[in-house]
Motif scaffolding. Structure first.
Motif, short mmCIF file in Angstrom:
data_model
loop_
_atom_site.label_atom_id
_atom_site.label_comp_id
_atom_site.label_asym_id
_atom_site.label_seq_id
_atom_site.Cartn_x
_atom_site.Cartn_y
_atom_site.Cartn_z
N TYR A 6 -1.53 -2.80 5.94
CA TYR A 6 -0.23 -3.07 5.32
C TYR A 6 0.37 -4.40 5.78
N TYR A 10 2.14 -7.13 3.38
CA TYR A 10 3.48 -7.64 3.70
C TYR A 10 3.48 -9.17 3.69
N GLU A 11 2.49 -9.75 4.36
CA GLU A 11 2.46 -11.22 4.49
C GLU A 11 2.20 -11.92 3.17
N LEU A 15 3.42 -6.35 -0.90
CA LEU A 15 4.21 -5.14 -0.60
C LEU A 15 5.52 -5.14 -1.39
N ASP A 16 6.18 -6.30 -1.47
CA ASP A 16 7.42 -6.39 -2.25
C ASP A 16 7.17 -6.07 -3.71
N LYS A 141 8.23 -1.24 4.89
CA LYS A 141 8.51 -2.68 5.01
C LYS A 141 9.53 -2.94 6.14
N ILE A 144 7.81 -2.46 9.46
CA ILE A 144 6.95 -3.60 9.82
C ILE A 144 7.80 -4.67 10.48
N GLU A 145 8.95 -4.94 9.88
CA GLU A 145 9.83 -5.99 10.41
C GLU A 145 10.41 -5.60 11.78
#
Ligand code: SF4
Length: 164
Positions: A6, A10-11, A15-16, A141, A144-145
């Motif tokens: 994931y 994300y990078e 994911l968005d 998400k 992750i942040e």
């Protein structure tokens, strides 16, 4: 060193895109084969009795899952309220049928994920997650942040809609 896949999603921004797509499905819900077409973003509910807001019944390390998930630190379960499958013999009847749980934001669920990681759990185990897929991907998400790096377990009843 192992990294969860994931992170790449994300990078890359993928994911968005998936979060947007999943939330669009909630406008006429067909997250599962029941295809209720309820506009859950406007408060309508289908068979799973779930709207826009995430609902959580409990979270914590669980040693009752399969051995490979439990290890020595436990599986980091997050029990979602309600269910899209609704088996009459469900062992979690109060949670799945009787709506036992509380509304939680995606950010709060991300905090649970971080907390489970700090407790030494080997994974984040979303229990009965299908009807909250958009919200849980968004929570991931946020997590992750905040630093989550554990593998994810999609602990569903197998009643998933794989085609659109
Ligand atoms: S997730 Fe809920 S509202 Fe959506 S199709 Fe399945 S039962 Fe219906």
């Amino acid at each position: 060193m192992w990294e969860p896949s994931y992170l790449k999603l994300y990078e890359s921004g993928e994911l968005d895109k998936r979060i947007d797509l999943l939330y669009r499905i909630l406008e006429s819900c067909e997250l599962c084969p029941r295809k209720c077409r309820a506009n859950r973003l406007e408060g309508e509910k289908g068979v799973c009795k779930s709207g826009k807001e995430l609902m959580v019944s409990s979270y914590g390390p669980h040693i009752g899952e399969e051995d490979p998930l439990v290890g020595i630190g436990g599986s980091g379960t997050i029990f979602l309220t309600n269910c899209n499958l609704l088996c009459v013999y469900c062992q979690n009847y109060e949670i799945s049928h009787l709506e036992q749980g509380e509304t939680r934001s995606e950010s709060q669920v991300a905090d649970y994920m971080i907390s489970l990681q700090k407790m030494g759990c080997h994974n984040i185990n979303f229990v009965t997650p299908t009807h909250f897929a958009p919200q849980l991907v968004k929570a991931t998400k946020h997590a992750i942040e905040k630093g989550v790096r554990l593998p994810l377990v999609w602990n569903c009843g197998g009643y998933e809609n794989i085609k659109r």
